[in-house]
Scaffold this motif. Structure first.
Motif, short mmCIF file in Angstrom:
data_model
loop_
_atom_site.label_atom_id
_atom_site.label_comp_id
_atom_site.label_asym_id
_atom_site.label_seq_id
_atom_site.Cartn_x
_atom_site.Cartn_y
_atom_site.Cartn_z
N VAL A 141 0.83 -0.96 0.15
CA VAL A 141 -0.08 0.36 0.20
C VAL A 141 0.95 1.12 -0.24
O VAL A 141 2.09 1.33 0.07
CB VAL A 141 -1.24 0.44 1.10
CG1 VAL A 141 -2.05 -0.94 1.21
CG2 VAL A 141 -0.03 -0.38 2.83
N GLY A 142 0.41 2.23 -0.48
CA GLY A 142 0.75 3.37 -0.24
C GLY A 142 0.13 5.04 -0.60
O GLY A 142 -1.08 4.91 -0.24
N ILE A 143 0.99 6.34 -0.15
CA ILE A 143 0.42 6.98 -0.93
C ILE A 143 1.10 7.65 -1.80
O ILE A 143 2.41 7.83 -2.12
CB ILE A 143 0.42 7.53 0.41
CG1 ILE A 143 -0.22 7.27 1.88
CG2 ILE A 143 -0.11 9.67 -0.23
CD1 ILE A 143 -0.23 7.98 2.83
N ILE A 144 0.14 8.39 -2.35
CA ILE A 144 1.17 8.26 -4.04
C ILE A 144 -0.23 10.25 -4.60
O ILE A 144 -1.60 10.02 -4.69
CB ILE A 144 0.40 7.57 -5.25
CG1 ILE A 144 1.29 6.66 -5.15
CG2 ILE A 144 0.91 8.53 -6.26
CD1 ILE A 144 0.95 5.53 -5.97
N ASP A 145 0.00 10.90 -4.44
CA ASP A 145 0.06 12.41 -4.70
C ASP A 145 -1.41 13.09 -3.21
O ASP A 145 -2.65 13.01 -3.94
CB ASP A 145 -0.73 11.49 -5.73
CG ASP A 145 0.16 12.70 -7.59
OD1 ASP A 145 1.31 13.36 -6.98
OD2 ASP A 145 0.10 11.72 -8.41
N VAL A 188 4.83 7.62 0.07
CA VAL A 188 5.14 6.97 2.06
C VAL A 188 4.43 5.04 0.50
O VAL A 188 4.08 5.47 -0.10
CB VAL A 188 3.80 6.50 2.22
CG1 VAL A 188 4.07 5.55 3.68
CG2 VAL A 188 3.55 8.05 3.51
N ASP A 189 5.53 4.05 1.07
CA ASP A 189 5.72 2.88 0.70
C ASP A 189 5.22 2.03 1.36
O ASP A 189 6.18 1.73 2.85
CB ASP A 189 6.66 3.46 -0.47
CG ASP A 189 6.72 1.27 -0.78
OD1 ASP A 189 5.84 0.53 -1.17
OD2 ASP A 189 8.19 0.61 -1.10
N MET A 190 4.43 0.85 1.79
CA MET A 190 4.44 0.06 2.94
C MET A 190 3.92 -1.38 2.41
O MET A 190 3.24 -1.05 1.53
CB MET A 190 3.65 0.89 3.95
CG MET A 190 3.45 -0.25 4.70
SD MET A 190 1.68 0.55 6.10
CE MET A 190 2.43 2.05 6.46
N ASN A 191 5.15 -2.65 3.19
CA ASN A 191 3.83 -3.79 2.60
C ASN A 191 3.84 -4.25 3.49
O ASN A 191 4.27 -4.33 5.17
CB ASN A 191 5.60 -4.13 2.06
CG ASN A 191 6.14 -4.31 1.17
OD1 ASN A 191 5.60 -4.08 0.12
ND2 ASN A 191 7.50 -3.85 1.28
N VAL A 192 2.89 -4.75 3.76
CA VAL A 192 1.64 -5.80 5.00
C VAL A 192 1.55 -7.05 4.77
O VAL A 192 1.31 -7.32 3.78
CB VAL A 192 0.33 -5.42 5.16
CG1 VAL A 192 -0.67 -5.34 6.27
CG2 VAL A 192 0.69 -2.98 5.26
N GLY A 250 7.27 -0.08 6.51
CA GLY A 250 7.05 1.50 5.87
C GLY A 250 7.88 2.34 6.21
O GLY A 250 8.33 2.65 7.08
N THR A 251 7.65 3.52 4.77
CA THR A 251 8.40 4.43 4.83
C THR A 251 8.27 5.23 4.14
O THR A 251 7.39 5.36 3.26
CB THR A 251 9.57 3.57 3.88
OG1 THR A 251 10.86 2.41 4.10
CG2 THR A 251 11.13 4.74 4.14
#
Length: 241
Positions: free
Chosen positions: A166-170, A187-191, A204-205
């Motif tokens: 999952v992540g946050i883009i724009d 934001v880049d995240m692996n769950v 998460g980063t």
């Protein structure tokens, strides 16, 4: 979530996920997992021996470990095989350790017997989320292998495990990032989660501005939406074996 993405998906929509079971002839269980354009060949091989350190420490049961790699042509620009360089890269080592410890959560190691399960994950096409696809595919290969190896009453496999990015883009939370999205995510995240809804690992980063606790919760909720869909598909395949 009406924001359009590069491949036309909704923000909360997975890429198409499929499993081609018994893709190889020799392993007890194998499959090709496809998550959009990312494809990973996974296999579970059972050997009747345990690592020397387990013998030395008299640790009961067995062990589950992973080897991960990418074909040189799996990405847009060919890269040199790690074997040609004489050693594995740091990214490869980190990913295969992640897969190994994630899958050890899926089985009761004391019930494996003096046996080692090798999970091989080879990426043949990479378009983001290769570690997540590897975990999801390897979990199904492990489950199928255990189902074939052990009587139902002695099966050491506990529950399915799957992973998604999952992540946050724009400024928008998005599920299951492809490479183009991952490369520009704020934001880049692996769950990684079990079928019962417990978290195995969260990576998460923030690539730019730090993210809030509220955004973290939103991303975890979004990941769970996708993972529940993946578990349904894994379960459907496993029940056919």
């Amino acid at each position: 979530m009406s924001i359009s993405r590069i491949d036309g998906r909704a923000c909360d929509e997975l890429r198409p996920v499929s499993f081609a079971m018994d893709y190889l002839s020799h392993p007890l269980a194998s499959l090709l997992i496809s998550c959009g354009k990312t494809r990973v060949l996974t296999a579970a091989t059972f050997e009747d021996k345990i690592p020397q350190w387990m013998k030395n420490q008299k640790v009961p049961g067995g062990w589950i470990t992973c080897e991960y790699g990418m074909l040189p042509s799996a990405t847009g620009e060919r890269f040199k095989r790690e074997a040609a360089a004489g050693k594995q890269g740091g990214r490869t080592v980190e990913i295969q350790r992640l897969i190994g410890r994630s899958l050890r959560m899926a089985a009761d190691l004391t019930k494996l017997g003096e046996r080692t399960v090798y999970l091989d994950c080879d990426v043949i096409d990479a378009d983001g989320g290769t570690r997540c696809a590897s975990i999801t595919g390897a979990a199904l290969a492990l489950a199928a292998g255990c189902k074939r190896m052990y009587p139902a009453t002695e099966n050491p496999f506990k529950e399915l495990v799957a992973a998604v990015s999952v992540g946050i883009i724009d400024g928008h939370p998005m599920l299951d990032l492809c490479y183009d999205e991952d490369s520009r995510a704020e934001v880049d995240m692996n769950v990684i989660m079990t079928e019962s809804g417990k978290l195995v690992e969260v990576q998460g980063t923030a690539e730019g501005e730090p993210f809030s606790r509220a955004q973290l919760n939103e991303l975890l909720d979004l990941a769970e939406v996708g993972l529940k869909q993946i578990f349904v598909r894994q379960r459907e395949i496993l029940e056919q074996i």
